[in-house]
Design a protein around this motif. Structure first.
Motif, mmCIF file in Angstrom:
data_model
loop_
_atom_site.group_PDB
_atom_site.id
_atom_site.type_symbol
_atom_site.label_atom_id
_atom_site.label_comp_id
_atom_site.label_asym_id
_atom_site.label_seq_id
_atom_site.Cartn_x
_atom_site.Cartn_y
_atom_site.Cartn_z
ATOM 1 N N ASP A 113 -21.030 7.578 27.692
ATOM 2 C CA ASP A 113 -21.614 8.942 26.948
ATOM 3 C C ASP A 113 -22.796 8.510 26.726
ATOM 4 N N GLU A 114 -23.452 7.386 25.716
ATOM 5 C CA GLU A 114 -24.935 7.297 25.293
ATOM 6 C C GLU A 114 -25.536 7.685 26.510
ATOM 7 N N GLU A 115 -24.882 6.877 28.122
ATOM 8 C CA GLU A 115 -26.116 6.765 29.607
ATOM 9 C C GLU A 115 -26.020 8.448 29.721
ATOM 10 N N GLN A 116 -25.423 9.687 29.413
ATOM 11 C CA GLN A 116 -25.495 10.460 30.217
ATOM 12 C C GLN A 116 -26.478 11.121 29.111
ATOM 13 N N GLU A 117 -26.365 11.015 27.566
ATOM 14 C CA GLU A 117 -26.588 11.640 26.541
ATOM 15 C C GLU A 117 -28.750 11.335 27.254
ATOM 16 N N ASN A 118 -28.629 9.178 27.337
ATOM 17 C CA ASN A 118 -29.823 9.623 27.769
ATOM 18 C C ASN A 118 -30.519 9.478 28.994
ATOM 19 N N ALA A 119 -29.315 9.806 29.608
ATOM 20 C CA ALA A 119 -30.186 10.920 31.425
ATOM 21 C C ALA A 119 -30.789 11.769 31.101
ATOM 22 N N PRO A 120 -31.495 12.741 30.268
ATOM 23 C CA PRO A 120 -32.458 13.648 30.739
ATOM 24 C C PRO A 120 -34.100 12.698 30.274
ATOM 25 N N ARG A 121 -33.757 11.277 29.097
ATOM 26 C CA ARG A 121 -35.000 11.053 29.020
ATOM 27 C C ARG A 121 -35.501 9.474 29.471
ATOM 28 N N ARG A 122 -34.336 9.556 30.992
ATOM 29 C CA ARG A 122 -34.616 8.611 31.608
ATOM 30 C C ARG A 122 -35.196 8.870 32.667
ATOM 31 N N GLN A 123 -35.072 10.281 32.571
ATOM 32 C CA GLN A 123 -35.897 11.310 34.289
ATOM 33 C C GLN A 123 -36.793 10.982 33.974
ATOM 34 N N GLU A 124 -37.494 11.702 32.077
ATOM 35 C CA GLU A 124 -38.933 11.198 32.122
ATOM 36 C C GLU A 124 -39.460 10.222 32.407
ATOM 37 N N GLU A 125 -39.181 9.198 32.064
ATOM 38 C CA GLU A 125 -39.943 8.070 31.878
ATOM 39 C C GLU A 125 -40.380 7.469 33.079
ATOM 40 N N PRO A 126 -40.475 8.180 34.572
ATOM 41 C CA PRO A 126 -41.366 8.339 35.683
ATOM 42 C C PRO A 126 -42.687 9.373 36.119
ATOM 43 N N ALA A 127 -42.693 9.962 34.899
ATOM 44 C CA ALA A 127 -43.575 10.610 34.797
ATOM 45 C C ALA A 127 -44.579 10.289 33.788
ATOM 46 N N GLN A 128 -43.982 9.536 33.124
ATOM 47 C CA GLN A 128 -44.255 8.730 31.427
ATOM 48 C C GLN A 128 -45.875 8.004 32.223
ATOM 49 N N GLU A 129 -44.969 6.848 34.070
ATOM 50 C CA GLU A 129 -45.409 5.746 33.765
ATOM 51 C C GLU A 129 -46.411 6.610 35.317
ATOM 52 N N GLN A 130 -46.749 8.010 35.261
ATOM 53 C CA GLN A 130 -47.315 8.076 36.036
ATOM 54 C C GLN A 130 -48.527 8.711 35.618
ATOM 55 N N THR A 131 -48.862 8.467 34.241
ATOM 56 C CA THR A 131 -49.909 9.083 32.907
ATOM 57 C C THR A 131 -50.166 7.814 32.671
ATOM 58 N N ARG A 132 -50.262 6.473 32.523
ATOM 59 C CA ARG A 132 -50.580 5.730 32.401
ATOM 60 C C ARG A 132 -52.348 5.100 32.817
ATOM 61 N N ARG A 133 -52.567 4.193 32.028
ATOM 62 C CA ARG A 133 -54.656 4.624 32.328
ATOM 63 C C ARG A 133 -54.214 3.635 33.250
ATOM 64 N N LEU A 134 -55.255 3.878 34.483
ATOM 65 C CA LEU A 134 -55.813 2.347 35.310
ATOM 66 C C LEU A 134 -56.879 1.361 34.970
ATOM 67 N N GLY A 135 -56.953 0.319 35.856
ATOM 68 C CA GLY A 135 -58.054 -0.394 34.747
ATOM 69 C C GLY A 135 -58.715 -0.696 36.102
ATOM 70 N N ALA A 136 -59.603 -1.175 35.719
ATOM 71 C CA ALA A 136 -61.314 -1.481 36.856
ATOM 72 C C ALA A 136 -60.609 -1.378 37.988
ATOM 73 N N ALA A 137 -60.060 -2.434 38.870
ATOM 74 C CA ALA A 137 -59.577 -3.069 39.928
ATOM 75 C C ALA A 137 -58.211 -2.126 40.068
ATOM 76 N N GLU A 138 -58.247 -1.817 39.732
ATOM 77 C CA GLU A 138 -56.590 -0.287 40.406
ATOM 78 C C GLU A 138 -57.114 0.463 40.252
ATOM 79 N N ALA A 139 -58.104 0.875 39.852
ATOM 80 C CA ALA A 139 -59.372 2.179 40.289
ATOM 81 C C ALA A 139 -60.010 2.605 40.970
ATOM 82 N N ALA A 140 -60.440 0.948 41.013
ATOM 83 C CA ALA A 140 -61.980 0.897 42.659
ATOM 84 C C ALA A 140 -61.019 0.093 44.084
ATOM 85 N N LYS A 141 -59.457 -0.122 43.544
ATOM 86 C CA LYS A 141 -58.790 -0.486 45.008
ATOM 87 C C LYS A 141 -58.291 1.554 45.382
ATOM 88 N N VAL A 142 -57.776 2.094 44.565
ATOM 89 C CA VAL A 142 -57.400 3.539 44.941
ATOM 90 C C VAL A 142 -58.260 4.863 45.403
#
Length: 137
Positions: A33-62
């Motif tokens: 039941d708790e997993e079902q309640e938290n399911a929408p939050r878990r779907q939002e997590e990948p979107a939050q990961e995309q907004t993380r800031r790149l470091g210098a080396a990662e930005a250069a490679k990208v």
């Protein structure tokens, strides 16, 4: 044998089914039941990961990956890297034209603007020169 402990052992008493037997099932049900309640939050997590800031080396490679994909030319390396309010500004040197001897190859510097999540915002060629004449521009 008359003195054997097995003969004198009392028969085991059957325990009535207790509430404990159903606790694991109850825990599983609550967890589900708790997993079902938290399911929408878990779907939002990948979107939050995309907004993380790149470091210098990662930005250069990208940025190198974006420029080589768009131009179809091989990269020589990163010539500059600058953090901006919106992300990173990266100078990428590419071989525009291979020549013989290699010292006469035509090189170009592309400036790529990459946002904090690694998406290409813009790019443009800012310089073009022969490999052996980089300082004579």
């Amino acid at each position: 044998m008359p003195g054997d402990a097995r003969d004198d052992a009392k028969p085991r008493r059957e325990r009535p089914p207790s509430r404990r037997a159903s606790e694991p099932t109850e825990r599983r049900r609550r967890r589900r039941d708790e997993e079902q309640e938290n399911a929408p939050r878990r779907q939002e997590e990948p979107a939050q990961e995309q907004t993380r800031r790149l470091g210098a080396a990662e930005a250069a490679k990208v940025a190198v990956d974006h420029v080589t994909a768009l131009t179809g030319r091989e990269s020589e390396g990163v010539t500059s890297l600058e953090r901006t309010d919106d992300g990173w500004l990266v100078g990428v040197e590419v071989v525009e034209s291979h020549r013989v001897p290699d010292s006469t190859d035509l090189l170009a510097v592309y400036e790529a603007a990459v946002d904090h999540s690694g998406q290409l915002v813009s790019y443009r060629r800012v310089d073009r020169y022969a490999r052996g004449r980089g300082n004579e521009r």
